[in-house]
Design a protein around this motif. Structure first.
Motif, PDB file in Angstrom:
ATOM      1  N   PHE A 396     -57.661  -7.985 -39.122  1.00 18.65           N
ATOM      2  CA  PHE A 396     -56.726  -6.736 -38.886  1.00 18.65           C
ATOM      3  C   PHE A 396     -57.431  -6.156 -40.586  1.00 18.65           C
ATOM      4  O   PHE A 396     -56.958  -4.705 -40.454  1.00 18.65           O
ATOM      5  CB  PHE A 396     -55.356  -7.161 -38.729  1.00 18.65           C
ATOM      6  N   TYR A 397     -57.313  -6.581 -41.272  1.00 23.83           N
ATOM      7  CA  TYR A 397     -57.086  -6.035 -43.097  1.00 23.83           C
ATOM      8  C   TYR A 397     -58.319  -5.500 -42.726  1.00 23.83           C
ATOM      9  O   TYR A 397     -58.814  -4.314 -43.237  1.00 23.83           O
ATOM     10  CB  TYR A 397     -57.470  -7.373 -44.172  1.00 23.83           C
ATOM     11  N   LEU A 398     -59.994  -5.888 -42.233  1.00 19.70           N
ATOM     12  CA  LEU A 398     -60.999  -4.689 -42.134  1.00 19.70           C
ATOM     13  C   LEU A 398     -61.045  -3.733 -41.266  1.00 19.70           C
ATOM     14  O   LEU A 398     -61.597  -2.472 -41.426  1.00 19.70           O
ATOM     15  CB  LEU A 398     -62.380  -5.869 -41.506  1.00 19.70           C
ATOM     16  N   LEU A 399     -60.160  -3.927 -40.126  1.00 18.46           N
ATOM     17  CA  LEU A 399     -60.015  -3.276 -38.910  1.00 18.46           C
ATOM     18  C   LEU A 399     -58.833  -2.276 -39.362  1.00 18.46           C
ATOM     19  O   LEU A 399     -59.543  -0.356 -39.135  1.00 18.46           O
ATOM     20  CB  LEU A 399     -59.561  -3.247 -37.891  1.00 18.46           C
ATOM     21  N   SER A 400     -58.131  -2.338 -39.975  1.00 13.54           N
ATOM     22  CA  SER A 400     -57.117  -0.864 -41.319  1.00 13.54           C
ATOM     23  C   SER A 400     -57.842  -0.404 -41.700  1.00 13.54           C
ATOM     24  O   SER A 400     -57.712   0.339 -42.441  1.00 13.54           O
ATOM     25  CB  SER A 400     -55.727  -1.923 -41.680  1.00 13.54           C
ATOM     26  N   ARG A 401     -59.215  -1.246 -42.550  1.00 17.18           N
ATOM     27  CA  ARG A 401     -59.563   0.070 -43.431  1.00 17.18           C
ATOM     28  C   ARG A 401     -60.970   0.876 -42.632  1.00 17.18           C
ATOM     29  O   ARG A 401     -61.862   1.778 -43.025  1.00 17.18           O
ATOM     30  CB  ARG A 401     -61.060  -0.148 -44.309  1.00 17.18           C
ATOM     31  N   GLY A 402     -61.062   1.096 -41.271  1.00 18.96           N
ATOM     32  CA  GLY A 402     -61.901   1.795 -40.390  1.00 18.96           C
ATOM     33  C   GLY A 402     -62.875   0.728 -39.667  1.00 18.96           C
ATOM     34  O   GLY A 402     -63.433   2.117 -39.050  1.00 18.96           O
ATOM     35  N   LEU A 403     -62.899   0.036 -40.174  1.00 16.44           N
ATOM     36  CA  LEU A 403     -64.236  -0.730 -39.633  1.00 16.44           C
ATOM     37  C   LEU A 403     -63.915  -1.189 -38.271  1.00 16.44           C
ATOM     38  O   LEU A 403     -63.223  -1.202 -37.985  1.00 16.44           O
ATOM     39  CB  LEU A 403     -64.843  -2.070 -40.590  1.00 16.44           C
ATOM     40  N   SER A 404     -65.606  -1.039 -37.448  1.00 17.06           N
ATOM     41  CA  SER A 404     -65.341  -1.195 -35.993  1.00 17.06           C
ATOM     42  C   SER A 404     -65.134  -2.365 -35.739  1.00 17.06           C
ATOM     43  O   SER A 404     -65.117  -3.424 -36.576  1.00 17.06           O
ATOM     44  CB  SER A 404     -66.690  -0.693 -35.584  1.00 17.06           C
ATOM     45  N   PRO A 405     -64.884  -2.985 -34.506  1.00 16.45           N
ATOM     46  CA  PRO A 405     -64.376  -4.299 -34.246  1.00 16.45           C
ATOM     47  C   PRO A 405     -65.288  -4.878 -34.691  1.00 16.45           C
ATOM     48  O   PRO A 405     -65.622  -6.310 -35.069  1.00 16.45           O
ATOM     49  CB  PRO A 405     -63.490  -4.375 -32.923  1.00 16.45           C
ATOM     50  N   VAL A 407     -68.223  -4.596 -36.032  1.00 18.50           N
ATOM     51  CA  VAL A 407     -68.982  -4.793 -37.804  1.00 18.50           C
ATOM     52  C   VAL A 407     -68.067  -5.813 -38.532  1.00 18.50           C
ATOM     53  O   VAL A 407     -68.056  -6.318 -39.387  1.00 18.50           O
ATOM     54  CB  VAL A 407     -68.905  -2.942 -38.310  1.00 18.50           C
ATOM     55  N   LEU A 411     -69.440  -8.925 -39.845  1.00 13.76           N
ATOM     56  CA  LEU A 411     -68.697  -8.768 -41.838  1.00 13.76           C
ATOM     57  C   LEU A 411     -68.115 -10.298 -41.576  1.00 13.76           C
ATOM     58  O   LEU A 411     -68.970 -11.499 -42.800  1.00 13.76           O
ATOM     59  CB  LEU A 411     -68.040  -8.246 -41.980  1.00 13.76           C
ATOM     60  N   LEU A 412     -67.350 -10.689 -41.510  1.00 14.49           N
ATOM     61  CA  LEU A 412     -66.356 -11.955 -41.141  1.00 14.49           C
ATOM     62  C   LEU A 412     -67.361 -13.410 -41.074  1.00 14.49           C
ATOM     63  O   LEU A 412     -67.470 -14.125 -42.102  1.00 14.49           O
ATOM     64  CB  LEU A 412     -65.581 -11.974 -40.454  1.00 14.49           C
ATOM     65  N   SER A 446     -75.916  -2.537 -39.220  1.00 14.65           N
ATOM     66  CA  SER A 446     -75.040  -2.880 -40.362  1.00 14.65           C
ATOM     67  C   SER A 446     -74.407  -3.243 -41.186  1.00 14.65           C
ATOM     68  O   SER A 446     -74.198  -3.117 -41.832  1.00 14.65           O
ATOM     69  CB  SER A 446     -73.430  -2.113 -39.297  1.00 14.65           C
TER      70      SER A 446
ATOM     71  N   ALA B  76     -57.175   3.943 -38.755  1.00 10.90           N
ATOM     72  CA  ALA B  76     -57.622   4.135 -40.430  1.00 10.90           C
ATOM     73  C   ALA B  76     -58.350   5.589 -40.841  1.00 10.90           C
ATOM     74  O   ALA B  76     -58.279   6.126 -41.752  1.00 10.90           O
ATOM     75  CB  ALA B  76     -58.084   2.986 -40.852  1.00 10.90           C
ATOM     76  N   ARG B  77     -59.457   5.583 -39.208  1.00 12.46           N
ATOM     77  CA  ARG B  77     -60.067   6.933 -39.946  1.00 12.46           C
ATOM     78  C   ARG B  77     -59.572   8.414 -39.564  1.00 12.46           C
ATOM     79  O   ARG B  77     -60.580   9.314 -40.018  1.00 12.46           O
ATOM     80  CB  ARG B  77     -61.406   6.315 -38.613  1.00 12.46           C
TER      81      ARG B  77
END
Lengths: 451, 249
Positions: A396-405, A407, A411-412, A446, B76-77
């Protein structure tokens, strides 16, 4: 096929080719002993505790006779056109073996004063000079008490060549050697038997990069055997990178013995093969020896990645640090079974195990299992084993920064391997491995920015 | 900018927000205060789209769009930023990579090219100086091994680089000593602009000495029990939450 039928086929196949197997690699007597011992024991089955996660079906279908025996006797190794080998590493001498036999045209000169590297099989024209040379070195027979190392017997019976590395002490700079094993032929033609013997004299240093790759998309059967002998105060850093072809069976046995104050840093990354199994058996034979075993495995689609590691402490004050990170996607099964045995005489043993598996698909399977057998009181042994999914709060932290699920998940997964990847001390090799892993984990570019 | 109308939210079957209505125009800073368990963090998380919250009634409109219909990454975007109360550590994911991926995700969404690597690093370094962060933190894993205060500063750094339209800072002041609080407040204040709105979720009035809000709301049992200007926060500090909760009961 029943076990007895399989053992009979094994003996028959051996009898058919035994005359053509090179005796300068393994003597005829030792081959005979090995095949008899293996037939008596039987090939491993999944009914055995430490083989239950392995896919052993390829053993039933494989031709055990080596590719080299199937080809015309003494015919030069056929190098496939367009063979794409990994880039060479600065300062490393490269030795390439194709289907288990040395390929000088794909190798570079070894010009390091502190060590000798050679292959045991002599070219046919030089056979006269071979007379009188002692065949091979120590037998690779599995030590008693480790039935899991039995596939080393299969290698010993059929081996077509050996990479022999001897490192002398007295030079400060570590020797650097790279071995590349390429599987080309399909299992219907014959098997490939990579074989390595490494011996480090007291206080010597070696960095060894060992790669297993495939050429083309054939379904190869590879059964490798590695023997490591680390002398007093010697240090070996050993990278083992397995990316066999997607349809291949890759079976592997490594046995190592560490003398006093010897240090073995063994890092394995298994990503290839349809059915892959590594057996690692390390004996801490001298006081103060140190083993850092770091293993990563990626499984996707129908892959099986299975690793059994047995570390036996028989001398006091030795230290083991074991890390495993495995990711199972698709319908893959990824297993790591880490057993540590501490004998009566091994007072002051310090062992740590951190085994973690990540389930990245609803039909995937992770099996991580630490086992401890301790026969003395004076030890410090810690172990942790987890198998789970991606952490929701990280996601959720990464999504909340705009990254797609997609990506974010990639990343994780990448981050999950960090505990192993970060231990690669050669920047050049680390970059190569990161690119390989990124390629394995994502079609998209990516992850490229990470590197 | 943001319009929340009669929002009802359940967590694990229990209704936490019970008809919350709040409007935040462009350019304004609103503080949402309240006792523990009043629903402050639930509000922040629901706005960012965290899973696990069941919206049973009401609506949230962000710049004329239904915010609740958007996935977290789309929010976010679109320019919604949540500063986490407890920023998670992600070893192995590099701080600067995350920042860049986040910036590029937003740029792509707006049809812009990827950010130039050199300009990006220059910008990040400038913002890091403002937040008094060591440059070495860039190459470390996200929040990996950071102290509580460093994590909060890293949240504000991300906000400064992403330049959101709506920032919701969830208890950004908790766990900060006075020096760190001033640095964080200073960072937040540089972002105040007529085109941007800020929601400060906080338990204490202290933060509001440094980031002066246009409006203060007190949340009690999932609803706005009282609204006022910054003097309301001072009065709360003096009289305690019992003063409002007693009234609301």
């Amino acid at each position: 096929m029943t076990q007895s039928a399989l053992s009979k086929r094994l003996l028959d196949e051996y009898a058919a080719v035994s005359d053509s197997l090179p005796t300068d690699v393994v003597s005829a007597e030792r081959r005979q002993e090995a095949i008899q011992a293996l037939a008596a024991r039987g090939l491993p089955t999944t009914r055995e505790e430490n083989w239950r996660y392995t896919n052993l079906r390829p053993l039933e279908r494989a031709r055990f006779a080596p590719v080299a025996a199937a080809a015309a006797a003494a015919a030069p190794t056929v190098i496939p056109a367009g063979l794409d080998l990994p880039s060479t590493l600065t300062g490393f001498a490269r030795f390439t073996f194709v289907d288990g036999t040395f390929a000088p045209e794909l190798s570079s000169e070894h010009a390091q004063a502190g060590s000798t590297v050679r292959n045991l099989r002599r070219a046919p024209e030089s056979s006269a000079r071979r007379q009188g040379s002692t065949a091979g070195t120590r037998p690779l027979t599995a030590p008693s008490g480790c039935p899991e190392a039995s596939l080393a017997l299969l290698n010993e019976a059929f081996a077509t060549d050996t990479a022999l590395i001897s490192v002398r002490g007295g030079t400060d700079a570590p020797q650097r050697v790279e071995l590349v094993f390429v599987a080309v032929a399909g299992a219907d033609v014959g098997a490939s038997y990579p074989r390595i013997q490494v011996a480090l004299d007291p206080d010597s240093r070696l960095i060894l990069v060992e790669r297993h790759v495939s050429a083309g998309s054939g379904a190869s059967f590879v059964n490798s055997s590695v023997s490591v002998d680390i002398g007093r105060g010697a240090h070996l850093t050993h990278y083992r990178l397995q990316r066999a072809g997607a349809r291949s069976a890759w079976l592997d046995t490594l046995t190592a013995v560490l003398a006093a104050d010897g240090r073995y840093s063994l890092l394995t990354i298994n990503t290839g093969g349809l059915s892959a199994r590594s057996t690692t058996q390390v004996q801490m034979a001298g006081p103060g020896a140190e083993l850092i075993l770091s293993a990563a495995a990626l499984g996707d689609r129908q892959q099986t990645q299975d690793h059994f590691a047995l570390v036996e402490h028989i001398a006091p004050r030795a230290r083991t640090d074991q890390t495993f990170r495995g990711i199972a996607s698709g319908r893959a099964r990824v297993a790591f079974n880490g057993k540590i045995t501490v004998r009566e005489a091994a007072a002051g043993t310090d062992s740590r195990q951190s085994l973690r598996g990540l389930l990245a698909g609803p039909a995937a399977e992770i099996d991580v299992r630490p086992q401890l057998e301790i026969y003395t009181d004076d030890v410090r042994c810690s172990h942790g084993a987890t198998a789970g999914k991606l952490d929701d709060s990280m996601l959720f932290y990464l999504l909340s920064r705009g990254l797609s699920p997609e990506v974010a998940q990639r990343l994780l997964k990448w981050a999950f391997l960090e505990d192993v990847v970060s231990k690669i001390e050669l920047p050049e090799l680390r970059r190569q491995i990161e690119h390989d892993l990124a390629g394995q984990m994502a079609d998209a570019a990516s992850l490229k920015e990470l590197l | 900018m943001l319009k929340i109308d009669n929002l009802h939210v359940k967590v694990d079957g229990k209704e936490i927000l019970q008809g919350l209505t709040l409007e935040i125009p462009s350019g304004e800073v609103h503080a949402v205060m309240g006792p523990n368990g009043s629903g402050k963090s639930t509000l922040a998380n629901v706005l960012a789209g965290r899973p696990g919250y069941e919206i049973t009634a009401g609506s949230v409109t962000f710049q004329g769009r239904d915010l609740l219909a958007l996935a977290p990454e789309e929010r976010a975007r679109e320019g919604v930023f949540l500063g986490f109360q407890y920023p998670v550590e992600i070893p192995g994911v590099n701080n600067v990579y995350l920042l860049k991926a986040a910036v590029n995700a937003a740029r792509k969404h707006r049809g812009l090219e990827e950010v130039d690597a050199f300009e990006f690093l220059t910008l990040v370094r400038e913002k890091m100086r403002l937040m008094r962060m060591e440059e070495s933190m860039l190459s470390r894993g996200v929040n990996e091994g950071f102290s509580g205060g460093e994590k909060k500063r890293n949240e504000i750094l991300q906000m400064l680089v992403l330049e959101p339209r709506l920032a919701i800072l969830d208890e950004t002041d908790s766990g900060l000593d006075i020096d760190a609080l001033k640095i964080v407040a200073n960072g937040v204040n540089t972002l105040r602009s007529p085109a941007r709105s800020l929601v400060l979720v906080t338990h204490y009035q202290r933060l509001l000495d440094y980031i002066v809000p246009d409006h203060v709301h007190v949340l009690v049992k999932g609803r706005i029990a009282r609204s006022g200007d910054k003097s309301l926060a001072l009065e709360l500090e003096r009289r305690g939450y019992d003063w409002v909760t007693g009234e609301a009961a």
